[in-house]
Design a protein around this motif. Structure first.
Motif, PDB file in Angstrom:
ATOM      1  N   PHE A  47       8.643  14.758  -4.145  1.00 39.61           N
ATOM      2  CA  PHE A  47       8.357  13.372  -4.514  1.00 39.61           C
ATOM      3  C   PHE A  47       7.880  13.370  -5.961  1.00 39.61           C
ATOM      4  O   PHE A  47       6.719  13.656  -6.253  1.00 39.61           O
ATOM      5  CB  PHE A  47       7.300  12.767  -3.593  1.00 39.61           C
ATOM      6  N   SER A  48       8.789  13.072  -6.872  1.00 35.01           N
ATOM      7  CA  SER A  48       8.486  13.114  -8.306  1.00 35.01           C
ATOM      8  C   SER A  48       7.697  11.880  -8.739  1.00 35.01           C
ATOM      9  O   SER A  48       7.919  10.760  -8.250  1.00 35.01           O
ATOM     10  CB  SER A  48       9.781  13.196  -9.117  1.00 35.01           C
ATOM     11  N   THR A  49       6.795  12.099  -9.686  1.00 37.57           N
ATOM     12  CA  THR A  49       6.021  11.005 -10.283  1.00 37.57           C
ATOM     13  C   THR A  49       5.958  11.224 -11.790  1.00 37.57           C
ATOM     14  O   THR A  49       6.496  12.200 -12.311  1.00 37.57           O
ATOM     15  CB  THR A  49       4.592  10.966  -9.716  1.00 37.57           C
ATOM     16  N   ILE A  79      -0.620  17.615  -3.469  1.00 41.62           N
ATOM     17  CA  ILE A  79      -0.702  17.088  -4.832  1.00 41.62           C
ATOM     18  C   ILE A  79      -1.070  18.220  -5.783  1.00 41.62           C
ATOM     19  O   ILE A  79      -2.103  18.877  -5.610  1.00 41.62           O
ATOM     20  CB  ILE A  79      -1.763  15.974  -4.919  1.00 41.62           C
ATOM     21  N   ALA A  85       0.485  15.325   2.072  1.00 45.02           N
ATOM     22  CA  ALA A  85       1.020  15.257   0.709  1.00 45.02           C
ATOM     23  C   ALA A  85       0.308  16.318  -0.113  1.00 45.02           C
ATOM     24  O   ALA A  85      -0.920  16.281  -0.258  1.00 45.02           O
ATOM     25  CB  ALA A  85       0.803  13.876   0.105  1.00 45.02           C
ATOM     26  N   VAL A  95       4.111  16.691  -4.303  1.00 46.14           N
ATOM     27  CA  VAL A  95       3.973  15.653  -5.321  1.00 46.14           C
ATOM     28  C   VAL A  95       3.528  16.268  -6.643  1.00 46.14           C
ATOM     29  O   VAL A  95       2.484  16.922  -6.716  1.00 46.14           O
ATOM     30  CB  VAL A  95       2.953  14.579  -4.892  1.00 46.14           C
ATOM     31  N   ARG A 143       0.306  11.303 -10.224  1.00 46.57           N
ATOM     32  CA  ARG A 143       0.392  12.384  -9.234  1.00 46.57           C
ATOM     33  C   ARG A 143      -0.492  12.107  -8.024  1.00 46.57           C
ATOM     34  O   ARG A 143      -0.178  12.541  -6.917  1.00 46.57           O
ATOM     35  CB  ARG A 143      -0.013  13.727  -9.855  1.00 46.57           C
ATOM     36  N   HIS A 195       0.334   7.552  -6.750  1.00 43.85           N
ATOM     37  CA  HIS A 195       1.487   7.254  -5.910  1.00 43.85           C
ATOM     38  C   HIS A 195       1.314   7.767  -4.474  1.00 43.85           C
ATOM     39  O   HIS A 195       1.643   7.051  -3.525  1.00 43.85           O
ATOM     40  CB  HIS A 195       2.759   7.799  -6.551  1.00 43.85           C
ATOM     41  N   PRO A 196       0.782   8.991  -4.262  1.00 52.28           N
ATOM     42  CA  PRO A 196       0.495   9.402  -2.888  1.00 52.28           C
ATOM     43  C   PRO A 196      -0.547   8.504  -2.218  1.00 52.28           C
ATOM     44  O   PRO A 196      -0.476   8.280  -0.999  1.00 52.28           O
ATOM     45  CB  PRO A 196      -0.034  10.833  -3.048  1.00 52.28           C
TER      46      PRO A 196
END
Length: 254
Positions: A208-210, A80, A78, A185, A103, A106-107
């Motif tokens: 992968f939006s946050t 970030i 992931a 992310v 950010r 969530h990961p």
């Protein structure tokens, strides 16, 4: 130079600055016509940008939608992007985060669910002057406190903007041919520019939006007609990001 210019543009794109300048013009201009136009312009900006319904519609149109957690497949790494921590010289014994802490939170959730194997945190200091700890190092500290093994965390702490995030990450990806599936992310408002920059740099990654600013539509008075300070301030971030995306496109960065 580009970093300094981006910070200057960030200041000039604030709707609050526009209102302030128009009010100053209204106070200093000799022409009654132009004083009146300046006041009308200031009131128009305040009315338009403080409307919560219009602000939410703009966010809904711009932000990249969420990928449901249940739809997230297995990813090797992931990636970030930082921009969510603040270094405090007066309080250096803890990590200070902003709204976008999702950010890395969530990961972390995905990591605990076994959906990602490693973290690559990309981002240096966002300050104009040197001296702050790289944001990648600060987020690494948070993950270590969450009992993530150090061998599962890689950091890139030199980049200072989205383009450098992508270019420096591309160099690291080349060093790890075993990384087949990457998950990018970042905040939903920042994903368009980020995904385009990573694609330009040759890094294939799923988005992968946050950290969403948009919400579902509501038609209550406080969501449609009552002025909102948060809606007004949110426009600054949105205008800055849309402008940044356009500038990056013109310069060929994404």
């Amino acid at each position: 130079m580009f970093f300094i210019l981006s910070k200057t543009l960030h200041f000039l794109l604030m709707p609050f600055i526009w209102v302030l300048l128009l009010l100053i013009f209204a106070a200093l201009l000799r022409s009654a016509k132009w004083r009146r136009l300046s006041l009308v312009g200031a009131l128009g900006i305040l009315f338009l940008f403080s409307n919560p319904f219009l602000a939410n519609e703009a966010w809904r149109a711009w932000e990249v939608e969420a990928m449901p957690v249940e739809d997230v497949k297995h990813y090797d790494v992931a990636v970030i992007l930082t921009g969510v921590t603040a270094f405090r010289e007066d309080i250096p014994d803890r990590i200070h985060t902003h709204k976008g802490a999702d950010r890395f939170l969530h990961p972390l959730q995905l990591y605990r669910m076994g959906k990602i194997d490693k973290f690559l945190i990309a981002g240096g200091s966002g300050r104009v002057l040197a001296g702050a700890v790289a944001e990648a190092e600060q987020i690494e500290r948070v993950l270590l406190l969450a009992n993530v093994p150090k061998e599962d965390i890689l950091i890139e702490g030199n980049s200072r903007n989205t383009r450098e995030n992508a270019k420096n990450t591309a160099k690291l990806v080349e060093q790890h041919p075993e990384w087949k599936n990457l998950l990018l992310v970042t905040s939903a408002f920042h994903m368009r520019r980020s995904a385009a920059c990573f694609q330009k740099a040759g890094v294939k990654a799923s988005a992968f939006s946050t950290d969403f600013n948009a919400s579902e539509r509501r038609f209550t008075p406080d969501e449609t007609i009552i002025p909102s300070v948060s809606a007004f301030s949110g426009w600054h971030l949105l205008i800055h990001e849309v402008t940044g995306f356009i500038v990056y496109k013109v310069l060929g960065y994404c």
